[in-house]
Design a protein around this motif. Structure first.
Motif, PDB file in Angstrom:
ATOM      1  N   LEU A 173       0.812  -1.224   0.000  1.00  0.00           N
ATOM      2  CA  LEU A 173       0.000   0.000   0.000  1.00  0.00           C
ATOM      3  C   LEU A 173       0.843   1.272   0.000  1.00  0.00           C
ATOM      4  O   LEU A 173       0.480   2.265  -0.634  1.00  0.00           O
ATOM      5  N   TYR A 174       1.933   1.249   0.742  1.00  0.00           N
ATOM      6  CA  TYR A 174       2.691   2.495   0.920  1.00  0.00           C
ATOM      7  C   TYR A 174       4.122   2.427   0.380  1.00  0.00           C
ATOM      8  O   TYR A 174       4.817   3.447   0.372  1.00  0.00           O
ATOM      9  N   GLY A 175       4.545   1.230  -0.010  1.00  0.00           N
ATOM     10  CA  GLY A 175       5.945   1.081  -0.415  1.00  0.00           C
ATOM     11  C   GLY A 175       6.806   0.943   0.822  1.00  0.00           C
ATOM     12  O   GLY A 175       6.442   1.430   1.890  1.00  0.00           O
ATOM     13  N   TRP A 176       7.947   0.267   0.685  1.00  0.00           N
ATOM     14  CA  TRP A 176       8.752   0.028   1.889  1.00  0.00           C
ATOM     15  C   TRP A 176       9.312   1.307   2.501  1.00  0.00           C
ATOM     16  O   TRP A 176       9.568   1.381   3.690  1.00  0.00           O
ATOM     17  N   ARG A 177       9.494   2.350   1.674  1.00  0.00           N
ATOM     18  CA  ARG A 177      10.047   3.602   2.224  1.00  0.00           C
ATOM     19  C   ARG A 177       9.114   4.225   3.262  1.00  0.00           C
ATOM     20  O   ARG A 177       9.554   4.827   4.226  1.00  0.00           O
ATOM     21  N   TYR A 178       7.820   4.106   2.999  1.00  0.00           N
ATOM     22  CA  TYR A 178       6.849   4.784   3.869  1.00  0.00           C
ATOM     23  C   TYR A 178       6.015   3.798   4.681  1.00  0.00           C
ATOM     24  O   TYR A 178       4.955   4.162   5.174  1.00  0.00           O
ATOM     25  N   ASN A 179       6.509   2.576   4.775  1.00  0.00           N
ATOM     26  CA  ASN A 179       5.792   1.585   5.580  1.00  0.00           C
ATOM     27  C   ASN A 179       5.856   2.014   7.050  1.00  0.00           C
ATOM     28  O   ASN A 179       6.927   2.020   7.658  1.00  0.00           O
ATOM     29  N   PRO A 180       4.710   2.364   7.657  1.00  0.00           N
ATOM     30  CA  PRO A 180       4.755   2.848   9.049  1.00  0.00           C
ATOM     31  C   PRO A 180       5.211   1.777  10.033  1.00  0.00           C
ATOM     32  O   PRO A 180       5.718   2.112  11.104  1.00  0.00           O
ATOM     33  N   LEU A 181       5.031   0.510   9.668  1.00  0.00           N
ATOM     34  CA  LEU A 181       5.463  -0.551  10.590  1.00  0.00           C
ATOM     35  C   LEU A 181       6.981  -0.604  10.686  1.00  0.00           C
ATOM     36  O   LEU A 181       7.538  -0.920  11.735  1.00  0.00           O
ATOM     37  N   TYR A 182       7.651  -0.308   9.597  1.00  0.00           N
ATOM     38  CA  TYR A 182       9.123  -0.261   9.628  1.00  0.00           C
ATOM     39  C   TYR A 182       9.610   0.961  10.416  1.00  0.00           C
ATOM     40  O   TYR A 182      10.722   0.982  10.906  1.00  0.00           O
ATOM     41  N   GLN A 183       8.767   1.990  10.467  1.00  0.00           N
ATOM     42  CA  GLN A 183       9.186   3.257  11.077  1.00  0.00           C
ATOM     43  C   GLN A 183       8.595   3.437  12.471  1.00  0.00           C
ATOM     44  O   GLN A 183       8.554   4.564  12.970  1.00  0.00           O
ATOM     45  N   SER A 184       8.158   2.337  13.081  1.00  0.00           N
ATOM     46  CA  SER A 184       7.446   2.480  14.359  1.00  0.00           C
ATOM     47  C   SER A 184       8.277   3.238  15.397  1.00  0.00           C
ATOM     48  O   SER A 184       7.753   4.092  16.119  1.00  0.00           O
ATOM     49  N   GLY A 185       9.567   2.935  15.482  1.00  0.00           N
ATOM     50  CA  GLY A 185      10.415   3.600  16.478  1.00  0.00           C
ATOM     51  C   GLY A 185      10.548   5.091  16.208  1.00  0.00           C
ATOM     52  O   GLY A 185      10.436   5.918  17.127  1.00  0.00           O
ATOM     53  N   THR A 186      10.770   5.445  14.958  1.00  0.00           N
ATOM     54  CA  THR A 186      10.956   6.865  14.640  1.00  0.00           C
ATOM     55  C   THR A 186       9.637   7.628  14.755  1.00  0.00           C
ATOM     56  O   THR A 186       9.634   8.806  15.119  1.00  0.00           O
ATOM     57  N   ILE A 187       8.528   6.941  14.481  1.00  0.00           N
ATOM     58  CA  ILE A 187       7.219   7.603  14.631  1.00  0.00           C
ATOM     59  C   ILE A 187       6.993   7.975  16.097  1.00  0.00           C
ATOM     60  O   ILE A 187       6.444   9.036  16.405  1.00  0.00           O
ATOM     61  N   VAL A 188       7.456   7.119  17.004  1.00  0.00           N
ATOM     62  CA  VAL A 188       7.322   7.438  18.433  1.00  0.00           C
ATOM     63  C   VAL A 188       8.043   8.754  18.742  1.00  0.00           C
ATOM     64  O   VAL A 188       7.512   9.617  19.459  1.00  0.00           O
ATOM     65  N   PRO A 206      15.267  -1.850   3.524  1.00  0.00           N
ATOM     66  CA  PRO A 206      16.267  -1.211   4.382  1.00  0.00           C
ATOM     67  C   PRO A 206      15.870  -1.034   5.844  1.00  0.00           C
ATOM     68  O   PRO A 206      16.660  -1.312   6.728  1.00  0.00           O
ATOM     69  N   ARG A 207      14.635  -0.601   6.113  1.00  0.00           N
ATOM     70  CA  ARG A 207      14.273  -0.369   7.511  1.00  0.00           C
ATOM     71  C   ARG A 207      13.922  -1.663   8.237  1.00  0.00           C
ATOM     72  O   ARG A 207      13.582  -1.643   9.410  1.00  0.00           O
ATOM     73  N   ASP A 208      13.972  -2.778   7.498  1.00  0.00           N
ATOM     74  CA  ASP A 208      13.611  -4.052   8.098  1.00  0.00           C
ATOM     75  C   ASP A 208      14.839  -4.911   8.365  1.00  0.00           C
ATOM     76  O   ASP A 208      14.711  -6.076   8.721  1.00  0.00           O
ATOM     77  N   CYS A 209      16.021  -4.340   8.156  1.00  0.00           N
ATOM     78  CA  CYS A 209      17.244  -5.130   8.287  1.00  0.00           C
ATOM     79  C   CYS A 209      17.542  -5.409   9.759  1.00  0.00           C
ATOM     80  O   CYS A 209      17.556  -4.489  10.574  1.00  0.00           O
ATOM     81  N   TRP A 210      17.795  -6.656  10.092  1.00  0.00           N
ATOM     82  CA  TRP A 210      18.094  -7.024  11.475  1.00  0.00           C
ATOM     83  C   TRP A 210      19.431  -6.424  11.911  1.00  0.00           C
ATOM     84  O   TRP A 210      19.690  -6.281  13.098  1.00  0.00           O
ATOM     85  N   GLY A 211      20.280  -6.127  10.940  1.00  0.00           N
ATOM     86  CA  GLY A 211      21.572  -5.514  11.247  1.00  0.00           C
ATOM     87  C   GLY A 211      21.553  -4.016  10.967  1.00  0.00           C
ATOM     88  O   GLY A 211      22.609  -3.399  10.827  1.00  0.00           O
ATOM     89  N   ARG A 212      20.383  -3.438  10.845  1.00  0.00           N
ATOM     90  CA  ARG A 212      20.112  -2.010  10.698  1.00  0.00           C
ATOM     91  C   ARG A 212      20.465  -1.451   9.323  1.00  0.00           C
ATOM     92  O   ARG A 212      19.600  -0.904   8.653  1.00  0.00           O
ATOM     93  N   GLU A 213      21.745  -1.545   8.918  1.00  0.00           N
ATOM     94  CA  GLU A 213      22.145  -0.774   7.734  1.00  0.00           C
ATOM     95  C   GLU A 213      22.624  -1.640   6.567  1.00  0.00           C
ATOM     96  O   GLU A 213      23.226  -1.123   5.624  1.00  0.00           O
ATOM     97  N   GLY A 214      22.336  -2.929   6.638  1.00  0.00           N
ATOM     98  CA  GLY A 214      22.825  -3.843   5.604  1.00  0.00           C
ATOM     99  C   GLY A 214      22.420  -3.440   4.179  1.00  0.00           C
ATOM    100  O   GLY A 214      23.295  -3.226   3.324  1.00  0.00           O
ATOM    101  N   PRO A 215      21.122  -3.310   3.885  1.00  0.00           N
ATOM    102  CA  PRO A 215      20.712  -2.976   2.518  1.00  0.00           C
ATOM    103  C   PRO A 215      21.269  -1.629   2.048  1.00  0.00           C
ATOM    104  O   PRO A 215      21.576  -1.459   0.872  1.00  0.00           O
ATOM    105  N   ARG A 216      21.408  -0.703   2.983  1.00  0.00           N
ATOM    106  CA  ARG A 216      21.937   0.621   2.615  1.00  0.00           C
ATOM    107  C   ARG A 216      23.376   0.500   2.125  1.00  0.00           C
ATOM    108  O   ARG A 216      23.740   1.028   1.075  1.00  0.00           O
ATOM    109  N   TRP A 217      24.187  -0.217   2.887  1.00  0.00           N
ATOM    110  CA  TRP A 217      25.593  -0.371   2.490  1.00  0.00           C
ATOM    111  C   TRP A 217      25.719  -1.233   1.236  1.00  0.00           C
ATOM    112  O   TRP A 217      26.573  -0.997   0.393  1.00  0.00           O
TER     113      TRP A 217
END
Lengths: 531, 190
Positions: free
Chosen positions: A25-40, A444-455
């Protein structure tokens, strides 16, 4: 096996399905579930701003009347109060999702214990802060909260005088109570701020805010609802009245119906047990023995002190130290320093393995060299179909789609994390004659190691160390972000990649090329000796 | 999925979630399901201090150092009380009440609630000191009057009794409390 593993698996599946739905629905960039911590964090900012505004109108001498006056003012009062309320509720919901996510992804123990415990303490303070906020209004809900909280506190042998009697009509509730309550409500957010600071203290480059579009969408939606569906004012607290119904904020008052029906001792027992279990997760979920992922190690003979692993490590677990007393000390002084992993901070994410060009760092068995060895074995066992596409998939997500990908004529090789993936493995795959290499990475926001896909993206397309060499045809390499439940998306990406590859000539197998030499550089000392 | 449908569904999902959030932040909770009211007892006060004294015999005094010789020795403690609540002839509670603290020397805090049907009820609330000062005979046969401790105005009287008819309205509270000014139990409904 840790006690929590079955539960982690149980939570992971519905979470992956929910993620897949939101991705669609929103694409992974704007998936609110991936951004739950930052939304807080965004909602905490909203709470502070609206809270300061509301504070200007609050009177401890007439709490309900001052809030009622504010609520009557549609332009400057009511919607701000509504936004303040909804932001606090949304913060609690987002926190819950964040906790579940971290639990499901096994990011709760070892070096992450501090983050887990500080997060829980912050949530506890947030809840207490919310309760004091509802009591401030002094309506029927606030009165109910005050009475029940007082009953529970009175059950503890710590107060010289039971505080319940302050709310039963024997005498007017003293103004000092409302002043103290207001003070707590205003001061506790500072403690939440400190908690958040500790929560991210062990992270490199902590992401505190979601993408701007998501930030404004969340704030905008809450504001819109606050304006279009104004928050009503419940009747004033009256100790001589027993209201039939009480308008309740179920996020902060969900425990009231149960608590009011149980003896205080049982409530304390249940509450402390629940908190104790959640707080004990880092110890219950801890992997031991064979299960325990080894921290990264540095091969001091290979380390060139390029500093890339130090930069890339998402947990600031690697530092450069002087190469003193080392038998590998180089006479030419090219590497006076060497990387050192702080095992107490290393979560074994393996990101460093992908960042080291000479493959000198990484968890045991997952270094670049180990990855190449594994990939060679995979190639040896594979069918060598000339039209094959090699899929390198993250073991924590898309690798579970192996049967579907195999049915679509792809050869899947699972890697611990695509952020670990050394670009030499991709180069090896292309040069060994594969039609193409599709890297299926977690978003990217779903990586268990945080920054894997970005690097990974930067190493493939932006020349970040250890970059994919220029000699590799980029058209034969593609990255797609899918999670464990996105079978359709993975197959679509595979089909699209195959269609694009159809226009390319059949790749040439490079049997004459010494792949070992190209992809697996020899240690510097051996190189020196050869010279 | 067609992009426009996806956007529409995404928008609906976001708005729906926000509306659900707003609804759950104000949804009514059933607090008091019945029409019944409450008879509430709530008061506090310092318990009386009860002292038990005895005359020390001459022979016993002679065995004591000169500076420790007291003709009368008193030991004091805070009084305990008995709370009895009777409503329409039915005893709702009949139990001892002590002051707070491990030694029960802190003030008495009383807070009880009884669900009561709407209507007129005859209620008797009795709060009586049960620690009576005793008058032990001295070994020599001298009798000594036991005396209550040094009284203070806010100390509870030896006996508080409220015997009255009360009218309980639907979902309303009738409060019985101690009025320190009048030094008696009083009723409050507002």
């Amino acid at each position: 096996m840790p006690l929590t593993r079955p539960l982690e698996r149980l939570v992971r599946r519905p979470l992956a399905l929910a993620d897949a739905l939101c991705n669609r629905l929103y694409g992974w960039r704007y998936n609110p579930l991936y951004q739950s911590g930052t939304i807080v964090v965004v909602l905490l900012v909203v709470l502070i701003v609206t809270g300061i505004w509301l504070l200007l109108f609050y009177r401890v001498g007439a709490p309900w009347a001052s809030v009622a006056r504010l609520t009557d003012n549609l332009w400057t009062g009511n919607w701000v109060r509504g936004l303040h309320r909804y932001a606090s509720d949304a913060a609690l919901v987002a926190t819950g999702i964040h906790i579940l996510r971290m639990f499901a992804q096994e990011r709760t123990w070892g070096p992450r214990t501090l983050a887990w415990v500080s997060g829980l303490v912050s949530v506890g303070i947030l809840v207490v802060c919310g309760v004091t906020g509802f009591i401030m209004v002094w309506d029927t809900f606030g009165h109910g909260l005050a009475l029940e909280t007082a009953r529970l506190l009175d059950a503890l042998p710590i107060l010289s005088e039971p505080i319940s009697r302050a709310f039963v009509g024997e005498r007017p509730v003293p103004g000092t109570f409302f002043f103290l309550n207001l003070f707590a409500h205003s001061a506790l957010p500072l403690a939440v701020g400190v908690g958040v600071w500790i929560h991210v203290a062990r992270l490199a480059r902590p992401t505190l805010l979601p993408p701007r579009a998501l930030t404004w969408t969340v704030v905008g939606l809450l504001t819109l609802v606050a304006i279009l569906w104004p928050l009503p004012m419940a009747p004033e607290a009256n100790p001589f009245a027993l209201p039939q119904t009480v308008p309740t904020d179920w996020f902060f008052g969900f425990w009231l119906p149960l608590s009011e029906r149980l003896p205080a001792g049982i409530v304390w027992l249940l509450g402390l047990s629940a908190v104790g279990i959640v707080a004990a997760v880092p110890w219950l979920a801890r992997r031991t023995g064979h299960d325990h992922p080894a921290p990264s190690v540095v091969d001091r003979q290979l380390c060139t002190a390029c500093n890339q692993c130090v930069v890339d490590c998402p947990y600031e677990a690697i530092a450069m130290v002087p190469r003193t007393g080392d038998r590998g000390l180089r006479a030419d002084g090219r590497s006076e320093r060497v990387a050192r992993v702080n095992a107490s901070r290393c979560v074994s994410c393996g990101i460093c393995a992908g960042s080291c060009a000479p493959m000198g760092v990484g968890p045991v068995g997952r270094t670049g060299r180990a990855q190449l060895d594994e990939f060679r074995q995979f190639l040896a066992a594979s069918a060598h179909d000339p039209d094959r596409i090699v899929v390198l998939a993250c073991d924590r997500g898309p690798a579970s789609l192996a049967p579907a990908l195999a049915a679509a004529d792809a050869e899947l090789h699972a890697v611990a994390c695509t952020g670990n993936l050394h670009t030499s493995v991709i180069e090896h795959a292309v040069r060994s004659g594969a039609l193409g290499v599709l890297v299926l990475s977690c978003p990217p926001r779903d990586c268990w190691g945080r920054e894997g896909p970005r690097w990974l993206d930067e190493r493939l397309y932006h020349d970040r160390e250890a970059e994919l060499q220029a000699r590799v045809d980029r058209r034969r390499v593609r990255v797609a972000y899918v999670n464990a439940a996105e079978r359709h998306e993975a197959l679509t990406a595979l089909r699209a990649f195959r269609a694009d590859l159809a226009g390319l000539a059949q790749p040439a197998l490079e049997p004459t090329l010494d792949l070992d030499l190209v992809c697996n550089p020899i240690p510097l000392e051996e190189e020196d000796a050869a010279r | 999925m067609i992009r426009s449908i996806r956007v529409a569904l995404g928008g609906l999902g976001a708005v729906g979630t926000t509306v659900l959030l707003a609804a759950l932040s104000r949804a009514p909770q059933r607090a008091h399901g019945t029409e019944a009211g409450l008879l509430r007892l709530s008061w506090s006060g310092q318990p009386e201090r009860v002292e038990i004294c005895r005359v020390v015999p001459e022979a016993e005094l002679a065995n004591l150092p000169r500076h420790m010789r007291q003709a009368v020795i008193c030991e004091g403690r805070s009084a305990a009380y008995q709370l009895t609540v009777v409503r329409d002839g039915e005893t709702l509670v009949d139990e001892p009440v002590w002051g707070g603290g491990v030694r029960h020397d802190r003030p008495v805090y009383l807070y009880r609630e009884f669900v009561t049907d709407p209507g007129t009820h005859h209620v008797i609330v009795r709060f009586t000191r049960v620690d009576e000062p005793s008058s032990p005979q001295s070994p020599t046969g001298d009798s000594v009057s036991a005396t209550p401790g040094r009284g203070r105005l806010d100390r509870l009287p030896p006996e508080l009794v409220l015997d009255t008819a009360i009218v309980v309205h639907e979902r309303r509270v009738v409060l019985v409390t101690f009025d320190p000014g009048q030094r008696r139990l009083v009723l409050r409904t507002e």
